[in-house]
Design an enzyme around this catalytic site. Structure first.
Site, short mmCIF file in Angstrom:
data_model
loop_
_atom_site.label_atom_id
_atom_site.label_comp_id
_atom_site.label_asym_id
_atom_site.label_seq_id
_atom_site.Cartn_x
_atom_site.Cartn_y
_atom_site.Cartn_z
CE1 TYR A 228 -4.35 -2.22 4.60
CE2 TYR A 228 -3.18 -0.29 4.45
CZ TYR A 228 -3.84 -1.23 4.17
OH TYR A 228 -4.15 -0.73 3.11
CB SER B 249 -1.07 0.40 1.26
OG SER B 249 -1.94 1.44 1.03
#
Length: 265
Positions: free
Chosen positions: A169, A155
Site C-alpha cells: 500500500y 496517501s
C-alpha cells in the site's frame, strides 16, 4: 479581469465527473461534495447494488446528479468496458477522480505475493490504465480557460513510513504520487491538470479497524486534534476541479491535519 468571487472560482456546476470507488469512504465524500455543488457525477465500484443505492441517495440530495456505473477495476477489460459505457453517455468528462484502492497488512515474512500484486495493480497500474483510456473524453473537455482535471487519491503513507506493515500500500501510493507528477508534465500542453491528494486518517471502511484499535493514538498524533471530515477532502477536490485550481498541476497535497509535519517529542 474575470470574477474573483469565490462562487465563480470554485464553481463546479454542470461539470461531468467520474469518481472511482465512489460508493463508500473517501470516494463517497468526494462524490457527495460534487453532487451538492451541482455536478453530474458518475460513481463506480465493484458492488452494483451498493453503487446503485448510493447514486440514488446522492441524486435525491441534488442539485446535481449521481449515476451508477459499477465495474471491477482490477481487470483491464472492466476498465475498458467502463470507459465504453461512459463514452456512450457523454462526449466529454471534465474531472477524473482516481480513488478506488485496496490495502493489505501482514508481517514481512508472511506477506503474500498475491496480495502485493493485487494492491499494486489496483492502486497504481489500473490508475494508469483508466487515465490512458479516459484521455479522449478529458481532451474533449479541456481548454486553456478551463482545463480538464485528473485527481489521484494518494496517501500520507506514501510520504512517511507507516507504523503498520502495509508494504504494498505505502509503496503503491508513493509511486502514484510520482506518476502524478510525470503525467502532469506530459499533459499540461493538452490543458489537462494532474494532481494528487494525500489524505491522512478519515472515517472509511479501509481505516475502520485501525481507528477502532488505535483511534486515540492517531488523533493524539495529529496537530489539529481530529481525523478528517468529509468537507476536508471534498473541498480540496472542488478546488482542484474548478477555476481556483486551474494553474495547479503536479502537486501532491497532504490533507492530514498536520500529521506529516508534527513536531517530534
Amino acid at each position: 479581469m474575470s470574477s474573483m468571487h469565490a462562487s465563480s472560482l470554485f464553481d463546479v456546476k454542470d461539470k461531468v465527473i467520474l469518481v472511482t470507488g465512489g460508493s463508500r469512504g473517501i470516494g463517497l465524500m468526494i462524490a457527495h461534495g460534487f453532487v451538492v455543488n451541482g455536478a453530474k457525477v458518475y460513481i463506480s465500484s465493484r458492488s452494483a447494488s451498493v453503487c446503485d443505492k448510493v447514486a440514488e441517495e446522492l441524486s435525491k440530495l441534488g442539485p446535481g446528479q449521481c449515476i451508477s456505473l459499477p465495474a471491477d477495476l482490477q481487470s483491464i477489460e472492466e476498465v475498458n468496458r467502463l470507459v465504453a459505457e461512459l463514452t456512450k453517455r457523454e462526449s466529454k468528462i471534465h474531472v477524473l477522480v482516481n480513488n478506488a484502492g485496496a490495502t493489505w497488512g501482514a508481517p514481512l515474512e508472511t506477506y503474500p505475493d498475491a496480495a502485493f500484486e493485487k494492491v499494486m495493480n489496483l492502486n497504481l497500474k489500473r490508475v494508469f490504465s483508466l487515465t490512458q483510456a479516459m484521455l479522449p473524453l478529458l481532451d474533449a473537455a479541456a481548454s486553456e480557460k478551463t482545463p480538464a482535471s485528473i485527481i489521484n487519491i494518494g496517501s500520507v503513507d506514501g510520504i512517511h513510513v507507516p507504523t503498520l506493515e502495509t508494504y504494498a500500500y505505502s509503496a503503491s501510493k508513493a509511486a502514484l504520487h510520482q506518476m502524478t507528477r510525470v503525467l502532469a508534465g506530459h499533459l499540461g500542453h493538452r490543458q489537462i491538470t494532474c494532481n494528487a491528494i494525500a489524505p491522512g486518517p478519515f472515517e472509511s471502511k479501509m481505516m475502520a479497524a485501525t481507528l477502532r484499535d488505535f483511534g486515540d493514538m492517531i488523533v493524539g498524533s495529529i496537530p489539529l486534534g481530529r481525523i478528517g471530515q468529509p468537507e476536508d477532502i471534498a473541498a480540496t477536490c472542488i478546488y482542484l476541479a474548478s477555476r481556483a485550481g486551474a494553474y495547479t498541476t503536479g502537486a501532491v497535497i497532504p490533507v492530514d491535519g498536520g500529521n506529516l509535519v508534527r513536531a517530534k517529542a
